[in-house]
Scaffold this motif. Structure first.
Motif, PDB file in Angstrom:
ATOM      1  N   SER A 457      45.749  36.128  47.893  1.00 35.20           N
ATOM      2  CA  SER A 457      46.890  35.286  48.230  1.00 35.20           C
ATOM      3  C   SER A 457      48.107  35.748  47.436  1.00 35.20           C
ATOM      4  N   TYR A 458      49.259  35.822  48.101  1.00 40.61           N
ATOM      5  CA  TYR A 458      50.485  36.310  47.456  1.00 40.61           C
ATOM      6  C   TYR A 458      51.644  35.359  47.732  1.00 40.61           C
ATOM      7  N   ARG A 459      52.433  35.107  46.729  1.00 39.61           N
ATOM      8  CA  ARG A 459      53.667  34.346  46.904  1.00 39.61           C
ATOM      9  C   ARG A 459      54.677  35.216  47.638  1.00 39.61           C
ATOM     10  N   ILE A 460      55.357  34.655  48.638  1.00 43.15           N
ATOM     11  CA  ILE A 460      56.367  35.389  49.397  1.00 43.15           C
ATOM     12  C   ILE A 460      57.715  35.217  48.721  1.00 43.15           C
ATOM     13  N   ALA A 461      58.339  36.315  48.383  1.00 42.21           N
ATOM     14  CA  ALA A 461      59.651  36.307  47.725  1.00 42.21           C
ATOM     15  C   ALA A 461      60.731  36.665  48.735  1.00 42.21           C
ATOM     16  N   ASP A 462      61.863  35.993  48.625  1.00 42.43           N
ATOM     17  CA  ASP A 462      63.016  36.287  49.481  1.00 42.43           C
ATOM     18  C   ASP A 462      63.943  37.197  48.682  1.00 42.43           C
ATOM     19  N   LEU A 463      63.696  38.484  48.753  1.00 46.70           N
ATOM     20  CA  LEU A 463      64.494  39.437  47.962  1.00 46.70           C
ATOM     21  C   LEU A 463      65.898  39.601  48.513  1.00 46.70           C
TER      22      LEU A 463
END
Length: 470
Positions: A457-463
Motif C-alpha cells: 500500500s502506498y500513499r498517493i502524493a500530489d507532486l
C-alpha cells in the motif's frame, strides 16, 4: 510440534523462562487457586487439580522438573500479564493445566523463525525447539502440549469427560454449555475490551501517527511496511471517548482479519480469558456486553463487524484483492470506500518512505547520471538546469538520503510550471488497472498493488501541487 505453517503462539512466563505454545492448543487461562486441590503422588510434577467447566484437570508445575530461574518483574505495558494462573491446554483429546507466572500475549512466527535445537528426541524432555521473536529478538522455548501430558502421565480425557458431562446434563435436564472462545483483554480507557485471540496480532508501543485530515478524527501509521488505519477515539466504546485519545494511549493493538488490519489505541494489555460468544453477531453492533467470572463488565469485540464498519482497513491489505475486498468487508457502497481500479499508471518512488504519483503528472524521469549533470551548476541552490533554464527543485528525500550525491529526479508540471522533485529511487510502475485506489476523507488517497505474493500500500502524493511533499 508441526512447524510447516505460520504459527500464532501464546507467550507466557515461568520463572525466568519465556515459553510459547500454539494458540489453538490454549483453551483458557484461569486463576490459580490459593490452595489447589491435591492429587497425592510420590513423584512427578503435579501441582494439584483444578475444576474447569465442570471437569477436573491436573495441573503441571514445570519448576518441579527443570530449573526455571527466578521470576523477573518487568514494567507495566510490556505484555498481557495476569500473575500466577493456570493455562488450560488441549491437544489430541487430552486436557492438562500448566502453572504459569505470567501470560504475555500473542506472537506470530514464520517457519524459518523456529529452530530445532535438541535432536535426540529424548522422551524425558519436554522442549526441543526454540524461536527468536520478531520484535525484541528474545528467545522462546516452544512447548509441546502432547508431550507435556504424556510425560506427566496426567490429563483429563475427552471421552470420559464427555460421557460424564452428558450423563450429568441428562439427569439435570440441562443443555450443554455454550461454546467458548479465547479472547485477549485490553484496557481501553476505563473499560475492558475482549478481542478474539486469533485476531489480535500484537500490542506494540504507540508509533508516530499521521492525520488523515479532511474533517475526520482519525489517523494512520506505518506498520510492517503497510499503512495502518488507527480507529478514532471512542469508535468502539462510546463511554470512553474522553479516555481513549490515541495521544494519551501508550500502546497500539493491531487487529487483523482476512489480510486487513486496523489499529486500536489502548492503555494496557491485561490477560487471556474465555467467553461464550453465542449470539454475539446478533447483537447488531461491533461490541456486546458481558461479565468476567469476577463480575467485571467486559465488551466482546465482533471482529467481522469491526472490519465491515471501518472499510478504511483496506489501505492495509496484504493479500489478493479479491480477499481484501470480498464479501463481509464493505458496509458502504461507494467506490472511494471500497477502492476503484486505477485508471492511469502510477510511479512508486522512495523518498522519506515509499509513495506514489500519477504518471500523467510526470513529464520525465532522470536517472542518477542525468540528474548529476542537471544539478552540476546549482551551487547548492534549490534549482536545477533544464533545457537552458533554471527550474525549482524540491527535495523529497529524508535528510540522511539527501546526503547522497545522486538522486533520481521526477520532472513534474504543475499549475506553477515545471519543477523537479528529488527522490532516492524509482521503485515500481503500477500499470492501469494494476491496483486499487482508496480515498480517506476529502484528499487523502492510497493505492494498493500486488508485489509478488503479497500486496503493498502506498500513499498517493500530489507532486503537481505548489506545496507537494512525499
Amino acid at each position: 510440534m508441526a512447524v510447516s505453517n505460520a504459527l500464532c503462539l501464546a507467550e507466557f512466563g515461568i520463572g525466568a523462562l519465556r515459553l510459547g505454545v500454539p494458540v489453538e492448543a490454549v483453551v483458557e487461562a484461569i486463576p490459580l487457586p490459593a490452595a489447589p486441590d491435591r492429587l497425592p503422588r510420590r513423584r512427578g510434577a503435579l501441582a494439584g487439580v483444578v475444576e474447569h467447566h465442570g471437569r477436573l484437570v491436573p495441573v503441571v508445575d514445570l519448576a518441579r522438573w527443570v530449573d526455571v530461574g527466578a521470576v523477573e518483574h518487568t514494567g507495566a505495558g510490556a505484555g498481557i500479564r495476569a500473575g500466577a494462573r493456570v493455562l488450560v491446554l488441549h491437544e489430541a483429546g487430552r486436557t492438562v493445566g500448566l502453572k504459569v507466572d505470567a501470560i504475555n500475549g500473542l506472537i506470530d512466527l514464520q517457519p524459518e523463525d523456529v529452530t530445532r535445537l535438541h535432536h535426540d528426541d529424548d522422551p524425558e524432555e519436554v522442549f526441543h525447539s526454540a524461536a527468536r521473536t520478531p520484535e525484541g529478538g528474545q528467545v522462546l522455548s516452544l512447548l509441546d502440549t502432547a508431550r507435556l501430558a504424556r510425560l506427566a502421565a496426567a490429563w483429563s480425557d475427552d471421552a470420559a469427560a464427555g460421557a460424564a458431562h452428558a450423563a450429568s446434563n441428562e439427569a439435570a435436564g440441562a443443555h450443554a454449555d455454550a461454546a467458548t472462545r479465547l479472547y485477549a483483554l485490553l484496557q481501553v480507557g476505563a473499560q475492558q475490551l475482549a478481542v478474539p485471540a486469533e485476531a489480535l496480532t500484537e500490542v506494540i508501543p504507540m508509533p508516530a501517527l499521521a492525520r488523515f485530515g479532511g474533517g475526520i478524527d482519525s489517523a494512520w501509521c506505518s506498520w510492517r511496511g503497510r499503512h495502518l488505519a488507527i480507529l478514532p477515539p471512542g469508535a468502539l466504546l462510546a463511554q470512553a471517548i474522553d479516555e481513549t485519545r490515541d495521544e494519551a494511549a501508550p500502546l497500539l493493538a493491531v487487529i487483523e482479519r482476512d489480510g486487513l488490519a486496523l489499529g486500536l489505541p489502548v492503555r494496557a494489555a491485561l490477560r487471556l480469558d474465555s467467553f461464550a460468544d453465542a449470539g454475539l453477531s446478533a447483537a447488531g453492533s461491533v461490541v456486546a456486553s458481558t461479565y468476567d467470572r469476577d463480575g467485571v463488565p467486559v465488551q466482546l469485540l465482533d471482529d467481522a463487524a469491526l472490519f465491515a464498519r471501518f472499510p478504511e482497513a483496506a489501505i492495509s491489505g496484504d493479500g489478493a484483492p479479491e480477499r481484501a475486498h470480498g464479501a463481509g468487508h464493505g458496509a458502504r457502497g461507494d467506490s472511494a470506500a471500497h477502492g476503484a481500479g486505477n485508471a492511469c499508471a502510477y510511479i512508486v518512488y522512495e523518498a522519506d518512505g515509499l509513495a506514489a504519483v500519477a504518471i500523467d503528472a510526470v513529464e520525465r524521469i532522470l536517472g542518477p547520471h542525468e540528474a548529476a549533470a542537471a544539478l552540476k551548476d546549482a551551487d547548492g541552490a534549490a534549482c536545477m538546469n533544464w533545457e537552458g533554464r533554471a527550474i525549482p527543485l524540491r527535495e523529497l528525500r529524508a535528510p540522511a538520503q539527501a546526503q547522497q550525491p545522486a538522486p533520481h529526479l521526477l520532472l513534474v508540471r504543475g499549475a506553477d510550471g515545471l519543477h523537479a522533485c528529488a527522490v532516492a529511487r524509482v521503485h515500481i510502475l503500477i500499470p492501469p488497472g494494476g491496483g486499487q485506489v482508496y480515498r480517506i476523507g476529502k484528499n487523502i488517497e492510497f493505492i494498493t498493488a500486488n508485489e509478488g505474493a503479497a500486496q503493498a500500500s502506498y500513499r498517493i502524493a500530489d507532486l503537481a501541487a505548489p506545496s507537494a511533499a512525499g
